[in-house]
Design an enzyme around this catalytic site. Sequence first.
Site: not given
Ligand SMILES: Cc1ncc(COP(=O)(O)O)c(C=O)c1O
Length: 393
Positions: A207, A57, A110, A182
């Site tokens: 992704k 962890r 998101y 992000d």
């Molecule tokens: C732009 C973006 N940020 C964060 C996330 C969240 O990621 P995770 O699904 O790996 O938790 C996503 C998921 O689709 C995303 O498209």
Amino acid sequence: MSETPRERHVETSLLRPAAVDGAITPPIHPASTFAARDAAELRELATRPRERRFYTRYGNPTHEHAEAIVAELEGAGTARVFSSGMAAISTTVLALCAPGDHVVAQNVHYAGTLSLLQKLAPRMGIDVTFADQADTAALTGAIGARTALVVLETPSNPMLAITDLRAVSEAAHAAGARVLVDNTLASPINQRPLAFGADLVVHSATKYLGGHSDLTAGVVCGPPDELGEIWDLSLTLGGVLSAFDAWLLQRGLRTLAVRVARQNATAQALAELLEGHPAVRAVHYPGLRSHPQHALAAAQMDGFGGLLSFELGGGVAAASALAERLELFDLAPSLGGVHSLIVPPAAMLAGVLDEQALEAGGAAPGLLRIAVGLEHPDDLAADLRAALDAAAA
Ligand SMILES: Cc1ncc(COP(=O)(O)O)c(C=O)c1O
């Protein structure tokens, strides 16, 4: 005397990891715990800040392999992996904000990030102002003396709106706030926010970074001192990445530059095809000259990414019918993998976002979002053209 090595291209540097014991790929370290030589060392490991050879962890050598690659790609001093993008985002936001702090965020994020900022943050005494990301004056105008953090995400999903990273970072820093970006949709191949003044970058590594739709992971990158508080809170919140997924992540990263270059080119070709088809009302892709922020995208991105969206007349029913007619685009959420995917956001998010949030995100009822994979672009174009022709008939 040996020559100074030339600066290498990213495709090459991603394939030159330091060999471990002569092995061309690093091993997996599944161990959840690490033995000390004696009681004194055990005490030292348990108390040394951010020790990475104590308990998984806290850290793990396989995490470190992936972290080193992402940190280098983002031009960051360091990185920390998490069990998901949301674990990375929520741990980072909560680590950087205290009760009484103010956060500025975009109207469109998101859905998980929006939920964190709309629902959890207020319960922690953090208030959040949301502004239109395409309106730089609105976003910078929302920053005030109490603002601790500005959260950005560019391009946005699914409308591909662009945030001016440099202008917002400058305004945030003038007010003493940090900037968290992000960078999932662009990937560090197409955009490196730290070079535009951002302080920290997060990814859903699920992704593009992983790239094969076979792992769930997140990562935050930044200078070591900034990552300290995030690291400390991550021990409490516990979003630990499995060693196996960390290994898959470092493996996927080896081909990131090649994958993204191909996805950029295919997305551009499909966007142009869509723009010329009579069944399509509008196409949203920052690589198109018709995109209202094309110049800004070109100034801060090296490529325009593998995500695009387009609108059909005929609402949710038409969008769903077209998605079902396609043979090479799977009807699935997510993006950044080797398989091309399609979703009608209005139909998919009807139960997740309320109508207001859908409208704020610009998801028209007839909208479809494509996440381009690595199939041959001509095959994808033929599939899309056939489905559109049928829709227009
Ligand atoms: C732009 C973006 N940020 C964060 C996330 C969240 O990621 P995770 O699904 O790996 O938790 C996503 C998921 O689709 C995303 O498209």
